[in-house]
Structures are given as structure tokens and as C-alpha cells.
Design a protein around this motif. Structure first.
Motif: not given
Length: 307
Positions: A31-36, A81-91, A103-110
Motif C-alpha cells: 500500500i505504501v509503494s504501489h497503493g497510494l 520503499l515509499a520514494v524508491g523508483e524500482n520497488v518490486a511488488k513481492l508475493s 532488491v527493494d520490495g513491498a510485500t502483498t497480503v500473501a
């Protein structure tokens, strides 16, 4: 930070809380990296953590920093993670490869659920679950959230699933996978932006203490290893206007069909349409949802710790 026996780094505050039995609430970083949108994403992330604190628990925002899994991101890492340009979305399936690549990555619900449970955190607050997509009969498109929750003993506080998904099919899959679903002070399953998706739930819980008792019973019985989904709807006066929601959803589905949008592209197209067509009101609802869910999750964690 330290490395646990499951190779997850714990923030200092989270480490101390777990060691002394204080209540902890897991939070996702997607939600921080990709949701808002920026710069609101970092401000809201900090607000979510503060709501957890205000309700008596320690926040543990989870993510990956330089290939390292972290439960309890400090403010520097959260900002990264909030400002990075290449933060991966990680399941869950992405975690090992992402770690190998540093890598830097943001975690999903799973992935947040799985990491939290591995770290010994029993309660997780999110906005909404992923689910079965409307065209899944042709595309087999179904969120990994569902199968992961079937194998992960954690309480997930959410506002149901977004109404752009196939809500009925999602509930059927949760039942098949053995994931318990309970409405918080409601007999209806919420549709994220709206408090009633049109489907009911089998169980209703009215207090954090009842949810904590269910957590204890599951642990004591030793039979069920899946999650307990607590569906927490917004109050009537805080949901997206029902007529606006229905009109916007119909318009969005028509756009998807007209433009031949399929697969993983459907959800971002529909959410983008919701944001534009509601002039940002759907985004404001999204923020209210996660803040309310964070508060309830903290109350559950506190209740669980006192039993």
C-alpha cells in the motif's frame, strides 16, 4: 535489527515486543509503494503505524530492503520503499529470487501474512484481500492471497475484497480452501468501498475479545492451520456513495470490455477509473479503511495478549 532463526530481520521495537509478549500488528508495504500516490503514501504509512500505537500495540510494517526481509521497518527503510523508483511488488513466490538479487520490495497480503506468521506475529491489518477475478473462468486469474491464507495461521483484518473482483467466487474459494471468514459487528461481507457486497458471512464477531478467543481456540485445538479473515466494514456514513460506486463500477467494466483489457491489467485499469471518476473520493475511502482496520487489529492483538 537482528536476524531471527527464520532469517527475517526484526526492527528493534518489534524484537523487544515479541520477546516480552507485547501485542504486535503486522502491516503490509505494498500500500505504501504501489497503493497510494506520492507524497501521501509515506504520510499515510506513518499514520497507520501511529493508529496501531494509539490502540496499544507495536506496528511491524513488513518489506524487503536490499534483499533482506524486515518485520518492523524503521522510518528510513519505510521512506526508502515509499520514494524508491524500482520497488518490486513481492508475493510469496517472489521472495527468494528477490533476496538473491538484493532488491527493494513491498510485500502483498500473501507475503506479509506468511512473513508475519513466520516471525511470530499473529495479527495483520490490511485494506482488502485479493480474490478471484471476474473473468477467471477464462484466465484462471486468482490472487495468491487466497491459497497463502489457507496455509497461514494468522488473523487478517480487512474490508473484504474490492467489488471489481468476483466477490461470490472469492467467498466460495475461501470456503473451499478452509479459510474462516467472520464479519465484525455485521452479518454481511463488505465490498471494500461499500459496506455490503451483496453476500453474507457464516460467522459474526462483536468484540476484539471474541476474535482473540477464536485465535486461542485454534491454537489449542491444533487442527486448523489457515487464517481467520475478519471483515470490518466502514460505517454507513464513511463508505463510498452507493449510487456513485455502482455507476463507476459499471462504467469501468464497460471500458475493460471495450478496450479488450484482460488478466492482471484489469485491476489497475478499474482502480484508476474509480479514482478518476470519483474525483479522489475512492482514495479517501481507501485510507479510512486501512486506518480503521489498523485500529481494530491492534485491539485484537491487545485482547489476545491479555487472555
Amino acid at each position: 535489527m537482528i536476524v531471527t532463526d527464520v532469517n527475517i530481520q526484526l526492527g528493534a521495537e518489534v524484537k523487544a515486543a515479541l520477546a516480552t509478549g507485547q501485542p504486535v500488528v503486522a502491516l503490509e508495504s505494498t500500500i505504501v509503494s504501489h497503493g497510494l500516490p506520492r507524497p501521501d503514501n509515506l504520510r499515510v504509512a506513518r499514520e497507520i503505524e501511529q493508529v496501531v500505537r494509539d490502540n496499544g500495540a507495536v506496528p511491524a510494517t513488513i518489506g524487503m530492503v536490499g534483499g533482506r526481509l524486515v518485520a518492523g521497518l524503521d522510518d528510513e527503510a519505510l521512506t526508502r520503499l515509499a520514494v524508491g523508483e524500482n520497488v518490486a511488488k513481492l508475493s510469496v513466490r517472489d521472495l527468494a529470487v528477490a533476496a538473491a538479487l538484493g532488491v527493494d520490495g513491498a510485500t502483498t497480503v500473501a507475503s506479509t501474512s506468511a512473513i508475519a506468521a513466520a516471525a511470530g506475529i499473529g495479527v495483520f491489518a490490511t485494506g482488502g484481500l485479493g480474490g478471484v477475478h471476474r473473468e477467471a473462468a477464462q484466465t484462471f486469474d486468482e490472487s495468491a492471497d487466497l491459497t497463502t491464507l489457507s496455509q497461514t495461521p494468522i488473523v487478517v483484518v480487512c474490508a473484504g475484497v474490492k467489488s471489481i473482483l468476483d466477490v461470490g467466487a472469492t467467498l466460495e474459494r475461501l470456503e473451499t480452501l478452509g479459510v474462516a471468514v467472520a464479519g465484525y459487528r455485521t452479518d454481511r461481507f463488505p465490498g471494500f468501498f461499500i459496506r455490503d457486497s451483496g453476500f453474507g458471512v457464516d460467522w459474526r464477531v462483536d468484540t476484539p475479545e471474541q476474535i482473540a478467543a477464536a485465535m486461542r481456540a485454534q491454537r489449542d485445538q491444533g487442527v486448523h492451520r489457515g487464517a481467520l479473515v475478519v471483515a470490518n466494514p466502514l460505517p454507513q456514513d464513511e463508505q463510498l456513495d452507493q449510487d456513485l460506486h455502482d455507476r463507476t463500477l459499471a462504467e469501468g467494466l464497460a471500458i475493460v470490455e471495450r478496450d479488450g483489457v484482460t488478466g492482471k491489467r484489469v485491476t489497475p485499469v478499474l482502480l484508476s477509473h474509480f479514482h478518476a471518476a470519483t474525483q479522489g473520493r475512492s482514495l479517501a475511502v481507501n485510507v479510512r479503511i486501512i486506518l480503521r482496520n489498523a485500529a481494530l487489529a491492534a485491539q485484537i492483538a491487545v485482547a489476545a495478549g491479555s487472555q
